[in-house]
Design an enzyme around this catalytic site. Structure first.
Site, short mmCIF file in Angstrom:
data_model
loop_
_atom_site.label_atom_id
_atom_site.label_comp_id
_atom_site.label_asym_id
_atom_site.label_seq_id
_atom_site.Cartn_x
_atom_site.Cartn_y
_atom_site.Cartn_z
N GLY A 163 0.79 -1.10 0.49
CA GLY A 163 -0.23 0.00 -0.16
C GLY A 163 0.61 0.94 -0.13
O GLY A 163 0.51 2.32 0.40
N ASN A 171 -5.18 2.31 -12.64
CA ASN A 171 -4.41 1.63 -12.47
C ASN A 171 -2.83 1.57 -12.25
O ASN A 171 -2.89 2.45 -14.24
CB ASN A 171 -4.36 0.07 -13.47
CG ASN A 171 -3.46 -0.92 -12.80
OD1 ASN A 171 -3.41 -0.75 -11.80
ND2 ASN A 171 -2.59 -1.24 -13.41
N HIS A 198 0.49 1.06 -13.00
CA HIS A 198 1.59 -0.33 -13.52
C HIS A 198 2.85 0.55 -13.52
O HIS A 198 3.18 1.03 -13.86
CB HIS A 198 0.91 -0.24 -15.19
CG HIS A 198 2.01 -1.25 -15.80
ND1 HIS A 198 1.73 -2.98 -15.54
CD2 HIS A 198 2.86 -2.04 -16.32
CE1 HIS A 198 2.30 -4.23 -15.46
NE2 HIS A 198 3.77 -3.19 -16.09
N GLU A 251 10.70 7.39 -7.38
CA GLU A 251 10.46 8.66 -8.73
C GLU A 251 9.09 8.62 -9.83
O GLU A 251 9.28 9.70 -10.57
CB GLU A 251 11.96 8.47 -9.94
CG GLU A 251 12.82 8.45 -8.86
CD GLU A 251 14.38 8.30 -9.82
OE1 GLU A 251 14.27 8.03 -11.30
OE2 GLU A 251 15.50 7.98 -9.14
N GLU A 289 6.27 5.91 -9.22
CA GLU A 289 4.73 5.86 -9.49
C GLU A 289 4.22 6.75 -8.29
O GLU A 289 2.70 7.25 -8.29
CB GLU A 289 4.60 4.72 -8.54
CG GLU A 289 4.93 2.92 -9.38
CD GLU A 289 4.74 1.64 -9.08
OE1 GLU A 289 3.98 1.81 -8.05
OE2 GLU A 289 5.99 1.54 -9.41
C1 GRF Z 1 3.42 -1.25 -7.43
O1 GRF Z 1 4.14 -1.38 -7.72
C2 GRF Z 1 2.17 -0.94 -8.55
O2 GRF Z 1 2.93 -0.63 -9.80
C3 GRF Z 1 1.86 -1.99 -9.12
O3 GRF Z 1 1.84 -2.92 -7.57
C4 GRF Z 1 2.83 -2.74 -6.59
C5 GRF Z 1 2.14 -2.09 -5.81
O4 GRF Z 1 2.89 -1.45 -4.81
N1 GRF Z 1 0.68 -2.63 -10.03
P1 GRF Z 1 2.02 -0.65 -3.44
O5 GRF Z 1 1.36 -2.28 -2.69
O6 GRF Z 1 1.12 0.52 -3.59
O7 GRF Z 1 3.80 -0.58 -2.29
#
Ligand code: GRF
Length: 208
Positions: free
Chosen positions: A12, A108, A110, A179, A181
């Site tokens: 999360g 979403n 990714h 960097e 997400e």
């Molecule tokens: C992230 O790398 C996201 O891009 C992918 O799953 C991972 C989730 O990480 N879809 P978190 O649970 O938000 O730490």
């Protein structure tokens, strides 16, 4: 106020980036009305609880078949009546009826630059392993709208991240999160809530 449901399966950290963005005011007019996890042990549920956000778990394991799970999942979403659904590391296939009902209202994140290293089987560390195996010098993350394919919906935002010599899948995953997400997911939510995002002819556009 844009009411969002955030779906999670694991740590999360993306959820946390959104919670923090709302608290700091870098994400405006967004309210997280519910967090849904398919995994009772997901640390994301703890993060939601700490932030005082309603959090529920719906696991496919608790249902006889996929159809029953889909119905239960749909119910948990609809109870919260969201304007937008955010898949933030959600490892369950979204019921097709939900995708149809929330057309252009599900996004979403990714961890690659789509169309590289995406589609069936590309999740979690596997994405970064594949990038390192291929030897790309740049990777990154993508926020896209969800359609009935896997990682095939309209691309909303991407951010590139350099691959460094000596990277492991773990170090690359971490850098892509920090960097890219945790930057673009909050940015997209702010833009959507500001009414600046439209989708037409399979492409997402951001107004100036
Ligand atoms: C992230 O790398 C996201 O891009 C992918 O799953 C991972 C989730 O990480 N879809 P978190 O649970 O938000 O730490």
């Amino acid at each position: 106020m844009l009411k969002t449901v955030i779906c999670v399966s694991g740590g999360g950290t993306n959820l946390q980036a959104v919670i923090d963005g709302i608290a700091r005011g870098t994400i405006n007019n967004v309210q997280i009305v519910r967090v849904i996890s398919n995994n009772k042990k997901a640390y994301a549920l703890e993060r939601a609880a700490q932030a005082g956000i309603d959090a529920v778990c719906v696991s496919p394991r608790d249902y006889e078949d996929r159809e029953q799970f889909n119905e239960a999942f749909l119910k948990k979403v609809e109870e919260a009546d969201p304007d937008l659904i955010v898949l933030a590391g959600f490892l369950v296939v979204i019921p097709p009826q939900l995708i149809r009902r929330y057309e252009n209202r599900i996004i979403n994140i990714h961890p690659s630059l789509i169309p590289s290293f995406c589609g069936k089987g590309y999740y979690g560390l596997k994405v970064h392993e594949a990038a390192l195996t291929r030897g790309v010098k740049v990777t990154g993350a993508t926020v896209h709208f969800v359609d009935e394919g896997t990682d095939t919906g309209p691309i909303l935002m991407q951010k590139a991240v350099a691959v460094e010599s000596g990277d492991t899948p773990e170090s690359l995953q971490r850098r892509v999160m920090e960097e890219a997400e945790w930057v673009i997911l909050p940015a997209c939510l702010d833009l959507i809530a500001a009414g600046k995002v439209t989708v037409a002819k399979g492409q997402a556009h951001i107004a100036e």
